[in-house]
Scaffold this active site. Structure first.
Site, PDB file in Angstrom:
ATOM      1  CD  GLU A  74      41.763  78.260  72.721  1.00  0.00           C
ATOM      2  OE1 GLU A  74      41.852  77.786  73.876  1.00  0.00           O
ATOM      3  OE2 GLU A  74      42.731  78.326  71.940  1.00  0.00           O
ATOM      4  CD  GLU A  86      44.663  81.592  70.557  1.00  0.00           C
ATOM      5  OE1 GLU A  86      45.347  80.653  71.037  1.00  0.00           O
ATOM      6  OE2 GLU A  86      43.793  82.204  71.188  1.00  0.00           O
TER       7      GLU A  86
END
Length: 514
Positions: A194, A317
């Protein structure tokens, strides 16, 4: 008498739902598509709350039965799930994790603060050697996420050398001194997590430059080279996929993408895990369409920028995310797991299968005690969640060959402003040679009836399992009889027609006979 009349009316209304649409599902068993990679059923274990510590790792000295610190009961349950892959150590945690803190004698490892998740001490008891012991006990592949947020190219390169190196280099001898002569098998190695957010708040162009820089120094023996993963976009954003597939041409095997699902569709005020109205059931499940949309858009981008199909998309994810459970540490991401979560998982599977050419991995968040967990534990007790059972129902699709499906007359399920197709279907020919069909009836109150065909013909029968419960928020709680468990499901053809009756709010996975 009045109660009896009301019951009769309710029965007639539900019965009308069964026959409201003449749904037909056609599976083209003679038109094999891409393989559904087993790693679509991958798992994720982050240093977060009790996801690892207490939930899985109790230490070798614990009275809870364990193998070298890993709970026997948890490992056994995960092995039954045929977990193909585990991602570690994060997540946001990865970009503050320095691997040297997690090697050597455990009583000499530094204690730090987990600044991302709860502000609690991190004693580094679970490090590189312990993680690989876990995946080897599970018979799973290893996905290691390197620290690009607070780390350096040298640190990332040396961690890879520590894990995979041979010969007598000092760093390899250090691994041997720490108890591992044979190199670890690293299947996947990611640079950052991320990076658009907790991993550094970067722009995709800046990250692409960093990736090219760092990846230059990732070297292993040829027979132990992992697939290298770039940190990609989030939610509906495909910019990262576009930039990375254009600007990075070497040492990149996949681009990661993340997307979570909230009942409200908003980060603030996500909604409750249980005790919700039917409108939130639909609002939650209907959002899986955004996953389908972003994967379709990503495929267009990758087909343009990577026509040789060298770059896969890893949805590493995903899952449900609710408001914190009352009384829990908000940073531990504790939430209840209900039948709604099981259907959410199955709907994700069906979408991933439909994009199997590019989507070759996904990792649900997370494995134990965190977010959409497979298993919940407390001290020496554990319970298998509805999501666990959804994963188990879909085991036959691991490495199956996808088969085209066509759904006709699929009614729209609508509550308030939220709507979605009633039935979701996937099909594949398993490694056992059988044709498997996975079906989800998302309607929370009405069963669905459909005719199943293989090409132009009706199969003789189907046999498998169904997962459902009486309440939308039915759950399996520690110390109580489970409310959500699979039961047998089968149907026989009559007069040349095979009709399946799917209960309301159900998942059905069956093998086709004849």
């Amino acid at each position: 008498m009045k109660k009896q009349l009301l019951a009769l009316v309710a029965t007639l209304v539900v019965g009308a739902g069964v026959h409201a649409a003449d749904i037909k599902v056609v599976v083209s068993a003679d038109q094999p598509g891409p393989v559904i990679h087993r790693n679509i059923y991958g798992q994720f274990a982050e240093h977060l709350g009790t996801g690892i510590y207490e939930g899985m790792w109790v230490g070798p000295e614990s009275k809870i039965p364990n193998v070298r610190g890993w709970r026997k009961d948890v490992v056994a349950a995960l092995k039954d799930l045929k977990v193909p892959l585990v991602r570690w150590p994060g997540g946001c945690f990865a970009d503050e994790y320095h691997w040297r803190d997690g090697i050597g004698p455990r009583n000499k490892r530094p204690v730090k603060v987990n600044t991302h998740w709860g502000g609690v001490p991190e004693n580094n008891a679970v490090g590189t050697h312990e993680f690989f012991d876990l995946v080897e006990q599970l018979g799973a592949e290893a996905y290691v996420n390197a620290n690009m947020g607070t780390g350096t190219p040298q640190e990332a390169a040396e961690w890879l050398e520590y894990m995979t190196g041979e010969g007598n280099a000092t760093i390899v001898e250090q691994r041997r001194k720490n108890g591992r002569d044979k190199p670890f098998r690293v299947h996947y190695y990611a640079l950052g997590n991320e990076t658009w957010g907790c991993g550094g708040n970067m722009r995709p162009e800046y990250y692409a430059d960093l990736y090219r820089h760092w990846a230059t120094f990732l070297k292993t023996p040829a027979h132990n080279r992992p697939k290298f993963i770039a940190s990609g976009g989030n939610d509906k954003d495909t910019t990262w996929t576009d930039v990375l597939s254009k600007q990075v041409k070497h040492n990149i095997d996949a681009i990661a993408h993340h997307a979570y699902t909230f009942p409200s569709g908003k980060w603030e005020g996500k909604g409750s895990a249980a005790g919700f109205p039917e409108s939130e059931w639909v609002s939650m499940l209907s959002q899986v369409k955004k996953i389908d949309d972003v994967l379709a858009a990503s495929k267009v981008i990758l087909d343009k920028n990577d026509p040789q199909k060298k770059i896969a998309l890893y949805f590493d994810e995903w899952g449900s995310w609710y408001d914190p459970e009352p009384g829990s540490n908000p940073g531990f991401l504790v939430q209840r797991n209900t039948l709604r979560d099981a259907l959410l998982a199955a709907l994700h599977f069906n979408v991933f299968h439909s994009h199997a050419e590019r989507v070759q991995m996904s990792n649900v968040a997370q494995m134990v005690n965190v977010l959409q967990a497979m298993i919940l534990t407390s001290k020496d007790k554990l319970v298998l969640t509805p999501t666990y059972h959804a994963f188990k129902l879909y085991i036959p699709f691991q490495d199956a060959t996808s088969l085209p499906i066509k759904v006709e007359n699929n009614p729209t399920y609508k509550v308030d402003k939220f709507e979605m197709p009633t039935v979701s279907v996937t099909a594949g020919r398993g490694k056992d040679g059988k044709v498997w069909v996975g079906l989800v009836n998302s309607n929370a109150t009405k069963p669905a009836e459909l005719d199943l065909q293989l090409g132009a013909n009706a199969p003789k029968a189907v046999k498998g399992q169904v997962l459902t419960a009486s309440a939308m928020d039915a759950q399996n709680e520690l110390g109580k009889a489970p409310q959500v468990v699979p039961t047998a499901f089968e149907a026989q053809a009559t007069n040349g027609k095979l009709t399946l009756k799917l209960p309301a709010k159900s998942i059905v996975v069956v093998a086709v006979e004849g």
